[in-house]
Motif scaffolding. Structure first.
Motif, PDB file in Angstrom:
ATOM      1  N   LEU A 223      22.275  96.541  21.469  1.00 10.00           N
ATOM      2  CA  LEU A 223      23.221  96.202  20.416  1.00 10.00           C
ATOM      3  C   LEU A 223      24.380  95.391  20.981  1.00 10.00           C
ATOM      4  CD1 LEU A 223      23.505  99.351  18.126  1.00 10.00           C
ATOM      5  CD2 LEU A 223      22.711  97.083  17.492  1.00 10.00           C
ATOM      6  N   ASP A 224      24.765  94.361  20.243  1.00 13.41           N
ATOM      7  CA  ASP A 224      25.865  93.489  20.622  1.00 13.41           C
ATOM      8  C   ASP A 224      26.946  93.624  19.563  1.00 13.41           C
ATOM      9  OD1 ASP A 224      27.240  90.749  20.173  1.00 13.41           O
ATOM     10  OD2 ASP A 224      26.463  90.590  22.205  1.00 13.41           O
ATOM     11  N   LEU A 225      28.201  93.657  19.984  1.00 14.55           N
ATOM     12  CA  LEU A 225      29.310  93.903  19.072  1.00 14.55           C
ATOM     13  C   LEU A 225      29.294  92.977  17.866  1.00 14.55           C
ATOM     14  CD1 LEU A 225      32.011  95.295  18.407  1.00 14.55           C
ATOM     15  CD2 LEU A 225      33.137  93.597  19.856  1.00 14.55           C
ATOM     16  N   PHE A 226      29.004  91.690  18.079  1.00 16.85           N
ATOM     17  CA  PHE A 226      29.085  90.737  16.987  1.00 16.85           C
ATOM     18  C   PHE A 226      27.727  90.240  16.497  1.00 16.85           C
ATOM     19  CE2 PHE A 226      33.415  90.522  18.443  1.00 16.85           C
ATOM     20  CZ  PHE A 226      34.113  90.439  17.250  1.00 16.85           C
ATOM     21  N   MET A 227      26.639  90.654  17.123  1.00 15.44           N
ATOM     22  CA  MET A 227      25.321  90.216  16.680  1.00 15.44           C
ATOM     23  C   MET A 227      24.479  91.380  16.160  1.00 15.44           C
ATOM     24  SD  MET A 227      25.494  87.001  17.006  1.00 15.44           S
ATOM     25  CE  MET A 227      23.807  86.466  16.777  1.00 15.44           C
ATOM     26  N   GLY A 228      24.455  92.483  16.908  1.00 15.19           N
ATOM     27  CA  GLY A 228      23.632  93.605  16.483  1.00 15.19           C
ATOM     28  C   GLY A 228      22.180  93.175  16.364  1.00 15.19           C
ATOM     29  N   ALA A 229      21.575  93.480  15.215  1.00 17.64           N
ATOM     30  CA  ALA A 229      20.163  93.147  14.989  1.00 17.64           C
ATOM     31  C   ALA A 229      19.998  91.835  14.222  1.00 17.64           C
ATOM     32  CB  ALA A 229      19.479  94.283  14.243  1.00 17.64           C
ATOM     33  N   HIS A 230      21.027  91.010  14.223  1.00 24.59           N
ATOM     34  CA  HIS A 230      20.997  89.791  13.406  1.00 24.59           C
ATOM     35  C   HIS A 230      19.776  88.922  13.695  1.00 24.59           C
ATOM     36  CE1 HIS A 230      22.590  86.605  10.923  1.00 24.59           C
ATOM     37  NE2 HIS A 230      22.617  85.749  11.916  1.00 24.59           N
ATOM     38  N   ASN A 231      19.393  88.822  14.952  1.00 27.08           N
ATOM     39  CA  ASN A 231      18.268  87.954  15.315  1.00 27.08           C
ATOM     40  C   ASN A 231      16.952  88.697  15.452  1.00 27.08           C
ATOM     41  OD1 ASN A 231      19.861  85.582  15.468  1.00 27.08           O
ATOM     42  ND2 ASN A 231      20.577  86.170  17.499  1.00 27.08           N
ATOM     43  N   ALA A 232      16.932  89.983  15.128  1.00 27.14           N
ATOM     44  CA  ALA A 232      15.714  90.789  15.299  1.00 27.14           C
ATOM     45  C   ALA A 232      14.818  90.674  14.072  1.00 27.14           C
ATOM     46  CB  ALA A 232      16.089  92.242  15.557  1.00 27.14           C
ATOM     47  N   ILE A 233      14.394  89.447  13.790  1.00 22.87           N
ATOM     48  CA  ILE A 233      13.628  89.212  12.564  1.00 22.87           C
ATOM     49  C   ILE A 233      12.195  88.793  12.847  1.00 22.87           C
ATOM     50  CG2 ILE A 233      15.737  88.555  11.356  1.00 22.87           C
ATOM     51  CD1 ILE A 233      14.693  85.647  11.466  1.00 22.87           C
ATOM     52  N   ASP A 234      11.809  88.756  14.125  1.00 21.73           N
ATOM     53  CA  ASP A 234      10.432  88.365  14.454  1.00 21.73           C
ATOM     54  C   ASP A 234       9.538  89.604  14.416  1.00 21.73           C
ATOM     55  OD1 ASP A 234      11.906  89.345  16.597  1.00 21.73           O
ATOM     56  OD2 ASP A 234      10.611  88.380  18.083  1.00 21.73           O
ATOM     57  N   LYS A 235       9.570  90.267  13.282  1.00 20.31           N
ATOM     58  CA  LYS A 235       8.831  91.501  13.089  1.00 20.31           C
ATOM     59  C   LYS A 235       7.700  91.257  12.088  1.00 20.31           C
ATOM     60  CE  LYS A 235      11.995  93.627  15.546  1.00 20.31           C
ATOM     61  NZ  LYS A 235      12.863  94.686  15.020  1.00 20.31           N
ATOM     62  N   PRO A 236       6.563  91.930  12.252  1.00 19.23           N
ATOM     63  CA  PRO A 236       5.454  91.727  11.312  1.00 19.23           C
ATOM     64  C   PRO A 236       5.826  92.091   9.884  1.00 19.23           C
ATOM     65  CG  PRO A 236       5.013  93.580  12.805  1.00 19.23           C
ATOM     66  CD  PRO A 236       6.202  92.852  13.342  1.00 19.23           C
ATOM     67  N   GLU A 237       6.715  93.071   9.717  1.00 15.88           N
ATOM     68  CA  GLU A 237       7.108  93.468   8.365  1.00 15.88           C
ATOM     69  C   GLU A 237       7.936  92.379   7.681  1.00 15.88           C
ATOM     70  OE1 GLU A 237       6.096  96.943  10.778  1.00 15.88           O
ATOM     71  OE2 GLU A 237       7.556  95.321  11.079  1.00 15.88           O
ATOM     72  N   VAL A 238       8.756  91.661   8.462  1.00 19.95           N
ATOM     73  CA  VAL A 238       9.515  90.537   7.901  1.00 19.95           C
ATOM     74  C   VAL A 238       8.549  89.423   7.510  1.00 19.95           C
ATOM     75  CG1 VAL A 238      11.303  88.818   8.353  1.00 19.95           C
ATOM     76  CG2 VAL A 238      11.563  91.135   9.253  1.00 19.95           C
ATOM     77  N   ALA A 239       7.586  89.148   8.381  1.00 21.19           N
ATOM     78  CA  ALA A 239       6.573  88.134   8.068  1.00 21.19           C
ATOM     79  C   ALA A 239       5.761  88.542   6.844  1.00 21.19           C
ATOM     80  CB  ALA A 239       5.662  87.923   9.277  1.00 21.19           C
ATOM     81  N   HIS A 240       5.510  89.835   6.690  1.00 22.42           N
ATOM     82  CA  HIS A 240       4.769  90.344   5.532  1.00 22.42           C
ATOM     83  C   HIS A 240       5.507  90.015   4.235  1.00 22.42           C
ATOM     84  CE1 HIS A 240       2.287  92.852   3.051  1.00 22.42           C
ATOM     85  NE2 HIS A 240       3.171  93.835   2.925  1.00 22.42           N
ATOM     86  N   ALA A 241       6.840  90.167   4.232  1.00 21.99           N
ATOM     87  CA  ALA A 241       7.634  89.816   3.048  1.00 21.99           C
ATOM     88  C   ALA A 241       7.554  88.324   2.755  1.00 21.99           C
ATOM     89  CB  ALA A 241       9.079  90.251   3.239  1.00 21.99           C
ATOM     90  N   LEU A 242       7.585  87.504   3.824  1.00 21.13           N
ATOM     91  CA  LEU A 242       7.490  86.052   3.648  1.00 21.13           C
ATOM     92  C   LEU A 242       6.136  85.661   3.066  1.00 21.13           C
ATOM     93  CD1 LEU A 242       8.557  83.187   4.114  1.00 21.13           C
ATOM     94  CD2 LEU A 242       7.716  83.333   6.471  1.00 21.13           C
ATOM     95  N   TRP A 243       5.061  86.200   3.626  1.00 23.11           N
ATOM     96  CA  TRP A 243       3.722  85.919   3.102  1.00 23.11           C
ATOM     97  C   TRP A 243       3.613  86.383   1.644  1.00 23.11           C
ATOM     98  CZ3 TRP A 243       0.873  82.462   5.095  1.00 23.11           C
ATOM     99  CH2 TRP A 243       0.636  82.335   6.464  1.00 23.11           C
ATOM    100  N   SER A 244       4.178  87.548   1.345  1.00 26.33           N
ATOM    101  CA  SER A 244       4.065  88.109  -0.011  1.00 26.33           C
ATOM    102  C   SER A 244       4.802  87.251  -1.030  1.00 26.33           C
ATOM    103  CB  SER A 244       4.619  89.538  -0.032  1.00 26.33           C
ATOM    104  OG  SER A 244       3.880  90.384   0.837  1.00 26.33           O
ATOM    105  N   ALA A 245       5.942  86.677  -0.635  1.00 24.09           N
ATOM    106  CA  ALA A 245       6.659  85.781  -1.530  1.00 24.09           C
ATOM    107  C   ALA A 245       5.820  84.537  -1.830  1.00 24.09           C
ATOM    108  CB  ALA A 245       8.002  85.387  -0.936  1.00 24.09           C
ATOM    109  N   ALA A 246       5.185  83.994  -0.781  1.00 23.29           N
ATOM    110  CA  ALA A 246       4.319  82.825  -0.974  1.00 23.29           C
ATOM    111  C   ALA A 246       3.118  83.176  -1.839  1.00 23.29           C
ATOM    112  CB  ALA A 246       3.860  82.307   0.384  1.00 23.29           C
ATOM    113  N   LEU A 247       2.581  84.377  -1.642  1.00 20.67           N
ATOM    114  CA  LEU A 247       1.409  84.817  -2.394  1.00 20.67           C
ATOM    115  C   LEU A 247       1.716  84.941  -3.877  1.00 20.67           C
ATOM    116  CD1 LEU A 247      -1.544  85.921  -1.949  1.00 20.67           C
ATOM    117  CD2 LEU A 247      -0.522  88.196  -1.976  1.00 20.67           C
ATOM    118  N   ALA A 248       2.948  85.386  -4.208  1.00 16.88           N
ATOM    119  CA  ALA A 248       3.309  85.622  -5.592  1.00 16.88           C
ATOM    120  C   ALA A 248       3.709  84.351  -6.332  1.00 16.88           C
ATOM    121  CB  ALA A 248       4.483  86.606  -5.652  1.00 16.88           C
ATOM    122  N   SER A 249       3.752  83.242  -5.623  1.00 17.30           N
ATOM    123  CA  SER A 249       4.229  82.003  -6.239  1.00 17.30           C
ATOM    124  C   SER A 249       3.103  81.192  -6.847  1.00 17.30           C
ATOM    125  CB  SER A 249       4.966  81.161  -5.199  1.00 17.30           C
ATOM    126  OG  SER A 249       4.079  80.721  -4.192  1.00 17.30           O
TER     127      SER A 249
END
Length: 469
Positions: free
Chosen positions: A443-469
């Motif tokens: 954990l970083d005082l000013f960043m925290g988990a801000h850049n921790a987005i390379d997760k399969p669950e985040v990608a799952h949300a992105l794919w799901s948004a594309a799928l629903a379009s």
């Protein structure tokens, strides 16, 4: 420049890089946008046309090496979700995506060399000639506010830095006064043609002494300030606030380049493709401003057709950006209201929030009326009724306000085996603290988990948004 992901999949991406003025930069004598346009045009006539185009934008503190690293990691996460790719293939027969990473210079003194990766470090020496010091002052001024008042304040800070071997326990009075001048100049630097709507409720309310004290504490604890430099001298400590003030400049740059160069690129891509080709935009941090501006354009231009989905990951833009009337303002809509009112996104708009994102929680209000050390107690439970702050980021609160069809997803971000029920034309705020998180040791005082987005669950949300379009 074709960049292949490092896991040996068929998902590759093209990196299109803009300079600080929004002009596309050549790579080995060619414009990558032209190469992409040719690929889209030729694929349209082949037996394997492009079906979906994904455009992605990084956020603040992104130079070329950082952009490459982030896109490699994001797209690798997308490629690992084979179940999502198979669903896309079922819904979109012949599914054949083209992925584009958009780069805009958002890191002061970063590495903008397209052909090489340089050390992520900037060393500033105060034992310089008058000419070299003036050059540094010019560089800082261009990244804060290009005014003579800014330059005079910076000269004061540089002069004081040369008088100390180590950082003093408290700020010298002349340095504090210079800080206050810089903060005022930075808050007046927006060049938007409708700056009132862009700034919304925001004005810089930064306490120089508090930031300086946090800087010294952080140095002693050997914690990164999210800037990448080690604070070992008075000069480094004194220049922390000028570095942080690039926040304001980069926020405006994301908007400006997005609604001009980003818009023009997207429009050209749409013009060479059939209406059956779908366009999906994803941004992170200030990249959410970039992609929103790309879709919105300006009041003088309009895309060839709407895009199909918009995903805003830990967005560092106002929670009121899309509403019909910003609270406590007289009939002023959010800056990106036209995306909703003109239905510029036909599919879902999806956002994420994480209580572990210190950058959006702390750094975004730095540029707003809350102040970076305002002590605001933010309730992250999106399922309860609450009063939202005047200024706050989408990465904390989601998209909010009047005139919106908002669904605060009760389940939050879903695991891979569960399906979203995204619908076209609706906004989904996903509480994502379960997945957008890092171990306490990181954990970083000013960043925290801000850049921790390379997760399969985040990608799952992105794919799901594309799928629903």
């Amino acid at each position: 420049m074709l960049i292949e992901t490092k896991i040996g999949t068929s998902l590759n991406y093209y990196l299109i890089a803009f300079d600080a003025n929004g002009k596309e930069r050549e790579n080995n004598g060619e414009l990558i946008s032209q190469k992409v346009l040719e690929i889209l045009s030729s694929a349209k006539k082949s037996d394997k046309p492009i079906t979906d185009v994904f455009l992605m934008s990084h956020g603040w503190q992104g130079d070329i090496p950082a952009a490459k690293d982030q896109y490699d990691r994001w797209i690798a996460a997308m490629a690992k979700n084979q179940a999502d790719i198979e669903k896309m293939q079922q819904v979109r027969p012949g599914f054949n995506p083209l992925l584009i990473g958009l780069h805009w210079p958002s890191k002061p003194w970063g590495d903008e060399d397209l052909s090489a990766v340089s050390p992520d470090k900037t060393i500033v020496s105060f034992d310089t000639t008058d000419d070299s010091q003036e050059e540094l002052i010019e560089q800082y001024a261009h990244r804060i506010a290009d005014t003579e008042t800014t330059r005079e304040a910076l000269r004061t800070i540089f002069a004081a830095a040369g008088e100390y071997d180590v950082a003093p326990d408290t700020l010298p009075s002349e340095v504090r006064e210079a800080y206050e001048v810089l903060i005022k100049e930075a808050s007046l630097s927006s060049e938007a043609e409708d700056a009132d709507a862009w700034s919304e409720n925001e004005s810089l309310n930064l306490d120089p002494e508090s930031v300086y004290e946090a800087t010294l504490t952080e140095e002693n604890e050997d914690v990164s300030f999210g800037i990448g430099d080690s604070l070992k001298s008075a000069g480094d400590a004194f220049l922390n606030i000028p570095r942080l003030l690039s926040f304001w400049k980069m926020k405006d740059r994301a908007r400006n380049i997005g609604q001009t160069s980003g818009f023009n690129l997207l429009n050209r891509l749409q013009q060479v493709t059939d209406n059956t080709v779908r366009f999906h935009l994803m941004g992170h941090s200030f990249g959410c401003i970039f992609v929103s501006a790309t879709v919105a354009g300006t009041q003088h231009n309009k895309l060839t057709r709407p895009v199909n989905s918009l995903v805003l990951i830990q967005g560092a833009l106002s929670l009121w950006s899309f509403c019909s009337n910003v609270p406590h303002r007289k009939n002023i809509p959010g800056y990106f209201r036209s995306i909703i009112s003109d239905r510029k996104v036909t599919g879902p708009i999806v956002t994420t929030q994480s209580q572990y994102d210190k950058a959006v929680k702390n750094a975004y209000p730095m540029a707003g009326t809350l102040g970076i050390f305002g002590g605001q107690d933010i309730d992250f439970d999106v399922n309860t009724e609450k009063t939202y702050p005047g200024v706050g980021g989408i990465g904390c609160h989601g998209i909010q306000g009047d005139g919106l069809e908002i669904i605060n997803y009760k389940e939050g971000m879903l695991p891979l085996q569960e399906s979203y029920n995204f619908e076209s034309g609706k906004i989904y705020n996903l509480e994502s603290s379960k997945y957008i998180v890092v171990p306490p040791s990181l954990l970083d005082l000013f960043m925290g988990a801000h850049n921790a987005i390379d997760k399969p669950e985040v990608a799952h949300a992105l794919w799901s948004a594309a799928l629903a379009s």
